[in-house]
Structures are given as structure tokens and as C-alpha cells.
Design a protein around this motif. Sequence first.
Motif, short mmCIF file in Angstrom:
data_model
loop_
_atom_site.label_atom_id
_atom_site.label_comp_id
_atom_site.label_asym_id
_atom_site.label_seq_id
_atom_site.Cartn_x
_atom_site.Cartn_y
_atom_site.Cartn_z
N MET A 29 69.16 19.33 54.36
CA MET A 29 70.18 19.40 53.86
C MET A 29 70.32 20.42 52.60
O MET A 29 69.11 20.47 51.92
N ARG A 30 71.26 20.99 52.74
CA ARG A 30 71.40 22.24 51.65
C ARG A 30 71.84 21.68 50.44
O ARG A 30 73.02 21.43 50.24
N LEU A 31 70.92 21.99 49.39
CA LEU A 31 71.06 21.47 48.21
C LEU A 31 70.94 22.91 47.07
O LEU A 31 71.30 22.51 46.01
N ASN A 32 70.28 23.92 47.85
CA ASN A 32 70.29 24.95 46.76
C ASN A 32 71.55 25.49 45.92
O ASN A 32 72.65 25.70 46.72
N GLY A 33 71.30 25.76 44.93
CA GLY A 33 72.56 26.17 44.10
C GLY A 33 73.36 25.04 43.61
O GLY A 33 74.38 25.31 42.98
N ARG A 34 72.92 23.73 43.89
CA ARG A 34 74.01 22.87 43.69
C ARG A 34 73.92 22.41 42.28
O ARG A 34 72.75 22.33 41.73
N ARG A 35 74.78 21.88 41.49
CA ARG A 35 74.38 21.43 40.06
C ARG A 35 73.57 20.08 40.25
O ARG A 35 73.87 18.99 41.20
#
Length: 291
Positions: free
Chosen positions: A1-7
Motif C-alpha cells: 500500500m502506498r502511504l509515503n507522503g501521506r498525512r
Amino acid sequence: MRLNGRRRSSNVDDRRMLSGRSIGIGGGILGILAAGLITLLSGGSIGDVLSNVLGGMQSGVMSGDNTEYVSTPEDERLADIASKVLAGTEDVWTEEFRRQGWGEYECPRLVLFHGAVSSGCGNATSQTGPFYCSADRTVYVDLDFFKYMERDIGGGGDFAYAYVIAHEVGHHVQNLLGTLDEAHSLMNRLSDSEANKVSVRLELQADCYAGVWANRDNAMFGSIEDGDIEEAIDVASKIGDDYLQRKAYGREMPESFNHGRSSQRVKWFKRGITSGDPRVADTFTPSYSSL
């Protein structure tokens, strides 16, 4: 799951340093299953669905071994995932409530604990599994649950963990829409076996809402990677009542089901993630046999 950069969500209450390792609890979140792994894996959100059970935990035995909690890099990674996933549910359901004309979405809190915790629904231990308490509008998660998922049932991965959190937030959505209150009122007037059927409907709807979240989160942030959906489906298939009862006892006891069969949990999650529309999550109109 892409979560990089998410708040990260600002609604996370990290109580891990305040919690103690539990060594026992009176009663049990599911009367049909033994304590330990089976209780842990199948307890989950029934903490809200059967809030009277959680309330009864106040008289249970909750003890700590006074061992100080020491976080690990893996713990911090899981805490980061949980916070970002919660933020994603805030973004998705704020937009969906506006889109559906349901009023303003009120975000739930997420409490991270270790071993044991006190909630608005009573005391609980890690054996309860992740749960939502409608009394304080809070999701409770012991991060060790995610480790147990991977180690003991072979169902892990970031998106699988996200599905668990999104399912509990699905119960919060039910709470805001009045579904929980109506279901609880009905359950109080029914026999145990019939009340369990209402519980199944609640759980399957929360699974569908988790799928809706996944669809909308991906549309907003491009979060789903190859294999993610399969991760969530695999976990859903391994926390069905039928699967867990066969694992524990070698047989099924359908009258005591309160989360649904594995096939049902997969079906309703897939319905939500395919449509991205919370209006397809009507698990109360169909006959019970057709769920």
C-alpha cells in the motif's frame, strides 16, 4: 500500500506506554470460542456490536506484569500505518458524507494500546482484538494484533492492516448513521441466535464500508498496489466464523456466528471495493440466507 507522503491523523491517542501486559480476563468476547488466538482473531469489532459484553469486562480480571513497554522499529512502522490509514478514512468519509447528503462527518479517535486498555465500553485486553466503542466513538487497536495476523493466520501486509482499521471505522459510520443504535435495540429483544444474525449483518456492512473506503482512498491517493486487494481478501477469508470454528473445534456452529462466513466477508468487502458506493452496503434488506 502506498502511504509515503501521506498525512498522519491528529486523532490518534497513543497509550502504549500507559498499558500493561494483560494476563487474564473474565468472561470472553465470544462465548463460543476459547481464549487465546481464536478469541483474539474473532473478537474484533464485536466490542461495539455487543457493547453489553464489553461493558461486562469491567468485572473481568485485568492484570499487568508491570513490564515497561519498549517500542520497536516495527511498532513505530505499524503506528505510522495506522495513523495514515485513519487519516485516509477521515478524508474519504468526510467527502462521502457530503456527497450522500448525510451531514458533517465526525471523525473517530484511534487509541493505540499495549496489552490492556480502558474504554468507554469497559476494560479490554489485547485478546479482544481491534474494536470500536460507540460510547466514546473510538477505535482501539493493540498493534501486536497485526503481528499475530501474519504469524498465526498467515494474513499480513499493510493493506490487510488497513482493512482491519477501515472495518472498525465502518462501525463508526454505522454509529453516525444510527444503524448501530437500531441494531442494538433490536438485538436486545431477540434470542441469542437471532441477535447473532443481526450482528452478522452489522459486521458484513462494516466489511462493505471498508471496501468502499479502499476504493475511494485509491481514487484520491493512488494507494493500492499490486497484490493489496488479494491481501485483504485473504485476511477476510481467514477471520470468518466458519473458518475459525473449524480451526478451533473441527466443526461449525452456525447459530453462534456473529461476524459471518468467510465467503460472506469476502463478498461484501469486494462489493464495496468494486463499487466505491456506500449505498450498496445494505445488508439489512436481503434475507439472511442470501447474505
